[in-house]
Design a protein around this motif. Structure first.
Motif, short mmCIF file in Angstrom:
data_model
loop_
_atom_site.label_atom_id
_atom_site.label_comp_id
_atom_site.label_asym_id
_atom_site.label_seq_id
_atom_site.Cartn_x
_atom_site.Cartn_y
_atom_site.Cartn_z
N UNK A 96 0.84 -1.20 0.00
CA UNK A 96 0.00 0.00 0.00
C UNK A 96 0.87 1.25 0.00
N UNK A 97 1.88 1.27 0.85
CA UNK A 97 2.77 2.42 0.95
C UNK A 97 3.53 2.62 -0.35
N UNK A 98 3.96 1.53 -0.96
CA UNK A 98 4.69 1.61 -2.22
C UNK A 98 3.83 2.21 -3.33
N UNK A 99 2.57 1.77 -3.40
CA UNK A 99 1.65 2.28 -4.42
C UNK A 99 1.37 3.77 -4.20
N UNK A 100 1.30 4.17 -2.94
CA UNK A 100 1.11 5.59 -2.62
C UNK A 100 2.30 6.41 -3.12
N UNK A 101 3.49 5.83 -3.00
CA UNK A 101 4.68 6.49 -3.51
C UNK A 101 4.64 6.63 -5.02
N UNK A 102 4.21 5.59 -5.72
CA UNK A 102 4.17 5.61 -7.18
C UNK A 102 3.26 6.71 -7.71
N UNK A 103 2.20 7.00 -6.96
CA UNK A 103 1.25 8.03 -7.41
C UNK A 103 1.86 9.42 -7.45
N UNK A 104 2.97 9.63 -6.76
CA UNK A 104 3.60 10.95 -6.70
C UNK A 104 4.68 11.14 -7.76
N UNK A 105 4.96 10.11 -8.57
CA UNK A 105 6.09 10.15 -9.49
C UNK A 105 5.64 9.98 -10.94
N UNK A 106 6.49 10.44 -11.86
CA UNK A 106 6.18 10.35 -13.29
C UNK A 106 7.13 9.35 -13.97
#
Length: 439
Positions: free
Chosen positions: A334-344
């Motif tokens: 979950x935390x990893x996916x949250x991180x992915x949402x902030x990056x391009x």
């Protein structure tokens, strides 16, 4: 014995959880107590901070170690498991213990080992305590292995305890509800010793509150003391702005309503670990430990360099970008996916392998179906076979093929990726440990 012979002895003679799973766990503290008695109780010869939790305890431990080191204290750090070198488990001021110490300690303990037959983890805990005492550490940050109540590290009386969070992991050993798991983690709370809870939900909060009240231990919920105002993220660092309704940052002016922290462990999820660390540091400062805000901020920007931390959103290659992360359970993913949402990035490639005793389906169901998958496995007995993982993943719409080794899988991902793509290696600490960083 040579150093290599010593490691072979430790790995083959002692039951090791990372290799065989629950059969290696000794469900009481008798062996650890006996080990430390044999060694002259080294755990009484230095001060400690005790860190438990489902996720984040490794990052939290390294943050604290960096802060103590920057403040000028001789700082021990005990963590597990290691990635590349056994001695990563036992460090002082970011330097691994010497090979000679590992050899001499093991030779000293061999008669005890042959008689008592402790676990690998029990012996490494004793080794760490002996080293920190021998080297006259001012403080040692001690990370639990599993749980807390019956964890081998739980014979210390720390200056302060931190519990990072509670999530679904190791249920066969810790319990089938979050309340049961929280009760095991709460086992590190000691009478009269302050405890910081980095993240809590109502069910677990009640467990922590009740345990602390029974033991007359001051308890601090970091989420009630610090609020995250804003977050900025890039690939290498993250900038967190905290509002301070109830605490200020050490010697910062009381009238200052917020402060910013730049951290070299990027990822929005790190704010939860940071809250716990910052509250802990404030409590420790009030107890007499010598911290300055400027030193704390400098330490948090240099955690990896200072402590040697690896495997937490660690970028090892650019164009395409290759990131290693030890996320391996629902909370971590979950935390990893949250991180992915902030990056391009353009296309996501996921290299993954897991161990058999995790809730594999629950993790796979969280992963994005629009990524390209490369299933593989680590080479330990607990690892789920790559072909079996591929069958599970493909059945859930996570399309990909399987490879016998993580480096073969990673090579395939690199060949398929363009320079704007992102390649993630996730799913197991042991999988990340087998990545060839020179490749």
């Amino acid at each position: 014995m040579s150093y290599k012979d010593t490691l072979d002895y430790l790995y083959t003679r002692l039951p090791m959880f990372s290799r065989i799973g629950a059969a290696a766990i000794k469900k009481d503290l008798h062996n650890t107590i006996a080990i430390c008695d044999f060694l002259g109780n080294p755990e009484h010869k230095f001060k400690t901070i005790h860190v438990a939790g489902t996720n984040g305890k490794g990052s939290t431990s390294h943050m604290l170690a960096a802060i103590f080191q920057e403040a000028g204290y001789k700082t021990g750090l005990y963590t597990s498991p290691h990635l590349y070198d056994f001695r990563e488990r036992i460090k002082i001021n970011g330097e691994m213990c010497s090979k000679d110490f590992v050899v001499s300690f093991t030779n000293k303990m061999k008669p005890f080992i042959e008689k008592v037959e402790p676990s690998f983890f029990e012996i490494t805990v004793g080794m760490a305590f002996d080293y920190f005492a021998e080297q006259k550490c001012d403080i040692a940050i001690i990370e639990t292995g599993l749980g807390g109540r019956l964890d081998s590290t739980n014979i210390i009386t720390p200056e302060l305890s931190i519990i990072t969070n509670i999530g679904w992991d190791h249920m066969a050993l810790l319990g089938n509800s979050l309340e049961e798991i929280a009760a095991e983690k709460a086992g590190i709370i000691k009478a009269g010793i302050p405890v910081v809870i980095s993240e809590a939900i109502p069910a677990t909060k009640n467990i922590f509150t009740q345990t602390a009240a029974t033991l007359n231990a001051p308890i601090y919920f970091a989420e009630e003391l610090l609020l995250l105002n804003s977050f900025q993220n890039n690939w290498d660092t993250a900038l967190f702005e905290f509002q301070q309704p109830l605490i200020h940052l050490l010697d910062a002016p009381l009238y200052q309503k917020s402060f910013t922290v730049e951290c070299d462990l990027p990822g929005k999820y790190q704010y939860k670990n940071l809250k716990g660390v910052l509250v802990a540091v404030q409590i420790l400062a009030d107890m007499g430990w010598n911290f300055k805000a400027s030193k704390v901020l400098k330490a948090l920007l240099n955690i990896k360099k200072t402590t040697g931390l690896m495997g937490r959103w660690e970028c090892i290659q650019q164009n395409p970008r290759v990131v290693l992360d030890v996320a391996h359970n629902e909370h971590g993913i979950h935390a990893l996916l949250e991180q992915l949402e902030t990056l391009s990035y353009h296309t996501l490639h996921i290299v993954t392998g897991m161990v058999k005793d995790k809730d594999i389906d629950a993790v796979l169901k969280l992963l994005p179906t629009n990524a390209k998958y490369y299933y593989t496995q680590s080479h330990i007995p607990r690892a789920l076979a790559a072909n079996e993982l591929a069958i599970k993943g493909n059945a859930l719409g996570l399309k990909g093929t399987y490879y016998e080794h993580v480096n073969t899988a990673l090579d395939a991902a690199k060949k398929n990726a363009n320079q704007q793509d992102l390649i993630l290696v996730i799913g197991s600490v042991f999988l990340v440990a087998e990545v060839d960083r020179k490749n």
